[in-house]
Design a protein around this motif. Structure first.
Motif, PDB file in Angstrom:
ATOM      1  N   PRO A  99       0.820  -1.228   0.000  1.00  0.00           N
ATOM      2  CA  PRO A  99       0.000   0.000   0.000  1.00  0.00           C
ATOM      3  C   PRO A  99       0.849   1.272   0.000  1.00  0.00           C
ATOM      4  N   GLU A 100       2.004   1.242   0.619  1.00  0.00           N
ATOM      5  CA  GLU A 100       2.856   2.428   0.650  1.00  0.00           C
ATOM      6  C   GLU A 100       3.517   2.725  -0.695  1.00  0.00           C
ATOM      7  N   ASP A 101       3.346   1.849  -1.671  1.00  0.00           N
ATOM      8  CA  ASP A 101       3.816   2.144  -3.027  1.00  0.00           C
ATOM      9  C   ASP A 101       2.803   2.996  -3.802  1.00  0.00           C
ATOM     10  N   THR A 102       1.648   3.230  -3.226  1.00  0.00           N
ATOM     11  CA  THR A 102       0.631   4.049  -3.881  1.00  0.00           C
ATOM     12  C   THR A 102       1.156   5.458  -4.123  1.00  0.00           C
ATOM     13  N   ALA A 103       1.094   5.896  -5.376  1.00  0.00           N
ATOM     14  CA  ALA A 103       1.637   7.208  -5.750  1.00  0.00           C
ATOM     15  C   ALA A 103       1.386   7.434  -7.232  1.00  0.00           C
ATOM     16  N   VAL A 104       1.640   8.654  -7.657  1.00  0.00           N
ATOM     17  CA  VAL A 104       1.754   8.949  -9.085  1.00  0.00           C
ATOM     18  C   VAL A 104       3.214   8.700  -9.460  1.00  0.00           C
ATOM     19  N   TYR A 105       3.422   7.892 -10.467  1.00  0.00           N
ATOM     20  CA  TYR A 105       4.770   7.533 -10.907  1.00  0.00           C
ATOM     21  C   TYR A 105       5.114   8.321 -12.174  1.00  0.00           C
ATOM     22  N   TYR A 106       6.282   8.946 -12.146  1.00  0.00           N
ATOM     23  CA  TYR A 106       6.757   9.758 -13.254  1.00  0.00           C
ATOM     24  C   TYR A 106       8.057   9.164 -13.807  1.00  0.00           C
ATOM     25  N   CYS A 107       8.182   9.181 -15.123  1.00  0.00           N
ATOM     26  CA  CYS A 107       9.495   8.908 -15.683  1.00  0.00           C
ATOM     27  C   CYS A 107      10.115  10.228 -16.100  1.00  0.00           C
ATOM     28  N   ALA A 108      11.428  10.260 -16.083  1.00  0.00           N
ATOM     29  CA  ALA A 108      12.166  11.468 -16.406  1.00  0.00           C
ATOM     30  C   ALA A 108      13.445  11.083 -17.124  1.00  0.00           C
ATOM     31  N   ALA A 109      13.883  11.928 -18.035  1.00  0.00           N
ATOM     32  CA  ALA A 109      15.099  11.682 -18.790  1.00  0.00           C
ATOM     33  C   ALA A 109      16.072  12.840 -18.579  1.00  0.00           C
ATOM     34  N   ARG A 110      17.332  12.489 -18.449  1.00  0.00           N
ATOM     35  CA  ARG A 110      18.353  13.531 -18.325  1.00  0.00           C
ATOM     36  C   ARG A 110      19.275  13.460 -19.527  1.00  0.00           C
ATOM     37  N   ASP A 111      19.717  14.643 -19.958  1.00  0.00           N
ATOM     38  CA  ASP A 111      20.539  14.759 -21.155  1.00  0.00           C
ATOM     39  C   ASP A 111      21.978  14.381 -20.830  1.00  0.00           C
ATOM     40  N   SER A 112      22.144  13.152 -20.412  1.00  0.00           N
ATOM     41  CA  SER A 112      23.429  12.583 -20.043  1.00  0.00           C
ATOM     42  C   SER A 112      23.258  11.072 -20.081  1.00  0.00           C
ATOM     43  N   PRO A 113      24.304  10.360 -20.445  1.00  0.00           N
ATOM     44  CA  PRO A 113      24.180   8.897 -20.451  1.00  0.00           C
ATOM     45  C   PRO A 113      24.245   8.267 -19.068  1.00  0.00           C
ATOM     46  N   HIS A 114      24.608   9.085 -18.062  1.00  0.00           N
ATOM     47  CA  HIS A 114      24.874   8.538 -16.730  1.00  0.00           C
ATOM     48  C   HIS A 114      23.696   8.714 -15.790  1.00  0.00           C
ATOM     49  N   ARG A 115      23.521   7.755 -14.907  1.00  0.00           N
ATOM     50  CA  ARG A 115      22.388   7.772 -13.985  1.00  0.00           C
ATOM     51  C   ARG A 115      22.557   8.853 -12.924  1.00  0.00           C
ATOM     52  N   ALA A 116      21.427   9.268 -12.362  1.00  0.00           N
ATOM     53  CA  ALA A 116      21.403  10.230 -11.255  1.00  0.00           C
ATOM     54  C   ALA A 116      20.136   9.993 -10.455  1.00  0.00           C
ATOM     55  N   THR A 117      20.183  10.328  -9.174  1.00  0.00           N
ATOM     56  CA  THR A 117      19.018  10.115  -8.313  1.00  0.00           C
ATOM     57  C   THR A 117      18.340  11.412  -7.903  1.00  0.00           C
ATOM     58  N   THR A 118      18.892  12.538  -8.314  1.00  0.00           N
ATOM     59  CA  THR A 118      18.360  13.852  -7.927  1.00  0.00           C
ATOM     60  C   THR A 118      17.479  14.383  -9.035  1.00  0.00           C
ATOM     61  N   GLU A 119      16.232  14.722  -8.709  1.00  0.00           N
ATOM     62  CA  GLU A 119      15.304  15.105  -9.768  1.00  0.00           C
ATOM     63  C   GLU A 119      15.707  16.386 -10.471  1.00  0.00           C
ATOM     64  N   GLN A 120      16.455  17.249  -9.783  1.00  0.00           N
ATOM     65  CA  GLN A 120      16.864  18.499 -10.423  1.00  0.00           C
ATOM     66  C   GLN A 120      17.812  18.268 -11.594  1.00  0.00           C
ATOM     67  N   LEU A 121      18.381  17.082 -11.685  1.00  0.00           N
ATOM     68  CA  LEU A 121      19.311  16.775 -12.771  1.00  0.00           C
ATOM     69  C   LEU A 121      18.606  16.238 -14.006  1.00  0.00           C
ATOM     70  N   TYR A 122      17.285  16.159 -13.959  1.00  0.00           N
ATOM     71  CA  TYR A 122      16.533  15.630 -15.081  1.00  0.00           C
ATOM     72  C   TYR A 122      15.917  16.755 -15.895  1.00  0.00           C
ATOM     73  N   ASP A 123      15.915  16.574 -17.208  1.00  0.00           N
ATOM     74  CA  ASP A 123      15.527  17.646 -18.119  1.00  0.00           C
ATOM     75  C   ASP A 123      14.112  17.497 -18.670  1.00  0.00           C
ATOM     76  N   PHE A 124      13.625  16.294 -18.770  1.00  0.00           N
ATOM     77  CA  PHE A 124      12.319  16.049 -19.379  1.00  0.00           C
ATOM     78  C   PHE A 124      11.516  15.110 -18.488  1.00  0.00           C
ATOM     79  N   TRP A 125      10.214  15.402 -18.378  1.00  0.00           N
ATOM     80  CA  TRP A 125       9.332  14.641 -17.494  1.00  0.00           C
ATOM     81  C   TRP A 125       8.056  14.239 -18.222  1.00  0.00           C
ATOM     82  N   GLY A 126       7.539  13.073 -17.857  1.00  0.00           N
ATOM     83  CA  GLY A 126       6.237  12.672 -18.332  1.00  0.00           C
ATOM     84  C   GLY A 126       5.138  13.245 -17.453  1.00  0.00           C
ATOM     85  N   GLN A 127       3.909  12.913 -17.796  1.00  0.00           N
ATOM     86  CA  GLN A 127       2.762  13.476 -17.085  1.00  0.00           C
ATOM     87  C   GLN A 127       2.385  12.655 -15.858  1.00  0.00           C
ATOM     88  N   GLY A 128       2.910  11.453 -15.750  1.00  0.00           N
ATOM     89  CA  GLY A 128       2.659  10.614 -14.591  1.00  0.00           C
ATOM     90  C   GLY A 128       1.553   9.598 -14.828  1.00  0.00           C
TER      91      GLY A 128
END
Length: 124
Positions: free
Chosen positions: A88-117
């Motif tokens: 139940p604690e997984d309940t949420a709106v889930y968003y995907c986001a893409a960053r203009d870099s090939p490398h992973r990141a966990t900070t949302e401010q580093l992402y450039d494009f977002w879906g609507q959820g």
């Protein structure tokens, strides 16, 4: 611009599974790292999982590690999030986001494009 569209959300009972999809269009997708984030009611958005451009490197939040799996198919311009043993604690709106870099990141401010959820609701 990179346009992202999530799908696959829904209502599921605790212990069940869902697979979310994030389809990209508008640019070559292969050079972008892609992350999944979620936001529950009354809470801040939080990191869930990320995958690098090749799919070889992934990282997960502690709360989902071992239950969720992120993967990508660059030929289909799509990233997936397989969610097992949902709680139940997984309940949420889930968003995907893409960053203009090939490398992973966990900070949302580093992402450039977002879906609507897409809404995921897990009933107890």
């Amino acid at each position: 611009q990179l346009h992202l569209v999530e799908s696959g959300g829904g209502l599921v009972q605790a212990g069940g599974s869902l697979r979310l999809s994030c389809e990209a269009s508008g640019r070559t997708f292969v050079s972008y790292a892609v992350g999944w984030f979620r936001q529950a009611p009354g809470k801040e958005r939080e990191f869930v999982a990320v995958i690098d451009w090749s799919g070889a490197s992934t990282w997960y939040a502690d709360s989902v590690r071992g239950r969720f799996t992120i993967s990508r198919d660059n030929a289909k311009n799509t990233v997936y999030l397989r969610m097992n043993s949902l709680k139940p604690e997984d309940t949420a709106v889930y968003y995907c986001a893409a960053r203009d870099s090939p490398h992973r990141a966990t900070t949302e401010q580093l992402y450039d494009f977002w879906g609507q959820g897409t809404q995921v609701t897990v009933s107890s």
